[in-house]
Design an enzyme around this catalytic site. Structure first.
Site, PDB file in Angstrom:
ATOM      1  N   ASN A   1      13.542   8.784  -3.710  1.00 31.47           N
ATOM      2  CA  ASN A   1      13.011   8.696  -5.069  1.00 31.47           C
ATOM      3  C   ASN A   1      12.830  10.085  -5.679  1.00 31.47           C
ATOM      4  O   ASN A   1      13.068  10.286  -6.870  1.00 31.47           O
ATOM      5  CB  ASN A   1      11.682   7.935  -5.065  1.00 31.47           C
ATOM      6  CG  ASN A   1      11.874   6.436  -5.135  1.00 31.47           C
ATOM      7  OD1 ASN A   1      12.487   5.906  -6.052  1.00 31.47           O
ATOM      8  ND2 ASN A   1      11.350   5.729  -4.141  1.00 31.47           N
TER       9      ASN A   1
ATOM     10  N   MET B   1       2.997   8.108   2.752  1.00 30.65           N
ATOM     11  CA  MET B   1       2.501   7.044   3.614  1.00 30.65           C
ATOM     12  C   MET B   1       1.064   7.234   4.078  1.00 30.65           C
ATOM     13  O   MET B   1       0.598   6.512   4.946  1.00 30.65           O
ATOM     14  CB  MET B   1       3.423   6.910   4.838  1.00 30.65           C
ATOM     15  CG  MET B   1       4.877   6.645   4.484  1.00 30.65           C
ATOM     16  SD  MET B   1       5.090   5.202   3.415  1.00 30.65           S
ATOM     17  CE  MET B   1       4.611   3.898   4.544  1.00 30.65           C
TER      18      MET B   1
ATOM     19  N   ILE C   1      -3.028   7.300   3.099  1.00 30.03           N
ATOM     20  CA  ILE C   1      -4.009   6.855   2.108  1.00 30.03           C
ATOM     21  C   ILE C   1      -4.750   8.069   1.563  1.00 30.03           C
ATOM     22  O   ILE C   1      -5.200   8.935   2.321  1.00 30.03           O
ATOM     23  CB  ILE C   1      -4.993   5.852   2.743  1.00 30.03           C
ATOM     24  CG1 ILE C   1      -4.244   4.575   3.162  1.00 30.03           C
ATOM     25  CG2 ILE C   1      -6.113   5.516   1.779  1.00 30.03           C
ATOM     26  CD1 ILE C   1      -5.105   3.603   3.931  1.00 30.03           C
TER      27      ILE C   1
ATOM     28  N   ASN D   1       2.150   5.849  -8.287  1.00 30.20           N
ATOM     29  CA  ASN D   1       2.679   5.479  -6.977  1.00 30.20           C
ATOM     30  C   ASN D   1       3.718   4.383  -7.150  1.00 30.20           C
ATOM     31  O   ASN D   1       3.557   3.483  -7.981  1.00 30.20           O
ATOM     32  CB  ASN D   1       1.561   4.968  -6.066  1.00 30.20           C
ATOM     33  CG  ASN D   1       2.072   4.595  -4.680  1.00 30.20           C
ATOM     34  OD1 ASN D   1       2.709   5.399  -4.010  1.00 30.20           O
ATOM     35  ND2 ASN D   1       1.809   3.370  -4.254  1.00 30.20           N
TER      36      ASN D   1
ATOM     37  N   HIS E   1       5.482   1.325  -5.106  1.00 32.59           N
ATOM     38  CA  HIS E   1       5.183   0.495  -3.937  1.00 32.59           C
ATOM     39  C   HIS E   1       6.206  -0.631  -3.855  1.00 32.59           C
ATOM     40  O   HIS E   1       6.495  -1.294  -4.868  1.00 32.59           O
ATOM     41  CB  HIS E   1       3.773  -0.088  -4.062  1.00 32.59           C
ATOM     42  CG  HIS E   1       3.394  -0.955  -2.903  1.00 32.59           C
ATOM     43  ND1 HIS E   1       3.084  -0.434  -1.670  1.00 32.59           N
ATOM     44  CD2 HIS E   1       3.298  -2.308  -2.789  1.00 32.59           C
ATOM     45  CE1 HIS E   1       2.798  -1.431  -0.842  1.00 32.59           C
ATOM     46  NE2 HIS E   1       2.923  -2.572  -1.490  1.00 32.59           N
TER      47      HIS E   1
ATOM     48  N   SER F   1       6.857  -2.041  -7.579  1.00 27.21           N
ATOM     49  CA  SER F   1       5.920  -1.809  -8.671  1.00 27.21           C
ATOM     50  C   SER F   1       5.596  -0.325  -8.750  1.00 27.21           C
ATOM     51  O   SER F   1       5.530   0.370  -7.729  1.00 27.21           O
ATOM     52  CB  SER F   1       4.606  -2.576  -8.444  1.00 27.21           C
ATOM     53  OG  SER F   1       4.822  -3.951  -8.204  1.00 27.21           O
TER      54      SER F   1
ATOM     55  N   ASP G   1      -3.209   0.522  -3.187  1.00 26.40           N
ATOM     56  CA  ASP G   1      -2.203  -0.193  -3.983  1.00 26.40           C
ATOM     57  C   ASP G   1      -2.832  -1.157  -4.986  1.00 26.40           C
ATOM     58  O   ASP G   1      -2.288  -2.230  -5.249  1.00 26.40           O
ATOM     59  CB  ASP G   1      -1.227  -0.942  -3.069  1.00 26.40           C
ATOM     60  CG  ASP G   1      -0.449  -0.011  -2.160  1.00 26.40           C
ATOM     61  OD1 ASP G   1      -0.141   1.115  -2.582  1.00 26.40           O
ATOM     62  OD2 ASP G   1      -0.147  -0.396  -1.016  1.00 26.40           O
TER      63      ASP G   1
END
Length: 224
Positions: free
Chosen positions: A21, A95, A97, A112, A114, A141, A150
């Site tokens: 990405n 990856m 948190i 973000n 996801h 998303s 998320d």
């Protein structure tokens, strides 16, 4: 005499893996279809391929296990992000948190991507979970980042069919092919100043977005 051009919006990207990405953003900038510049790539994995996609001065990485605790790592990451002076922070395959203090520090500027149709399947193993549930469609998303995993306001989504005979790898590959234009479309809106976070709501051109934008033929459209 011509007026000086405005400085390009500054992007930083957080990534833990391949950085596909990230590469889509870099390619769009090089092609002149994204008016921004990547000023840093940050990773919790010093060996990640994503870091190799930018020159060494733009790379920052650290191993969380080298810090006393999660808060110490997040503080170091936050200080490094501050030094890059980002307008937007894009989590693209990151990856780890992010802790509440770090999220609050950059609230409203963190995006973000996801691989699920949120609010379905936050967290990991989204493709296998969609298959196990017998879903007819899956997708990805882009959402604002909040302290809850998320769970931030969803800006845009792309839907892909689940095909007979799919396994998790095949479904993941199909979704990934649509993730790049999805993320690119949202980042274009962001750097143009067209989206903002207002509590649990996305504002598009100053108006509440009641359902996520949908990607259709590589263009974001309002959900009918």
């Amino acid at each position: 005499m011509s007026r000086p051009s405005s400085p390009l919006p500054r992007l930083v990207v957080l990534a833990s893996g391949r950085g596909s990405n990230l590469q889509a953003l870099l390619d769009a900038i090089a092609a002149g279809t994204l008016d921004a510049k990547v000023v840093g790539v940050f990773s919790d994995k010093p060996g990640s391929a994503a870091l190799q996609r930018v020159p060494e001065p733009l790379r920052w990485s650290a191993r969380p296990k080298d810090f006393a605790d999660r808060a110490a790592f997040d503080a170091a990451l936050g200080d490094a992000l501050d030094r890059a002076r980002p307008d937007w922070i894009v989590c693209a395959g990151y990856m780890r948190i992010l802790g509440p203090a770090l999220v609050e520090r950059f609230a409203g500027r963190m995006l973000n991507i996801h691989p699920s149709l949120l609010p379905l399947y936050p967290g990991l193993d989204t493709h296998a979970r969609a298959l196990a549930a017998g879903d007819a469609e899956h997708g990805a998303s882009v959402h604002f980042v909040t302290a809850e995993l998320d769970a931030g306001a969803v800006i845009a989504q792309v839907r892909v069919p689940v095909m007979a005979g799919d396994d998790a790898d095949a479904l993941a590959a199909r979704v990934l092919g649509h993730e790049h234009p999805l993320l690119l479309g949202v980042v274009r809106l962001a750097v143009a100043g067209r989206i903002a976070e207002h509590g649990a709501t996305v504002l598009l051109d100053g108006h509440p977005l009641f359902t996520p934008l949908q990607l259709d033929c590589d263009h974001l459209i309002l959900n009918a």
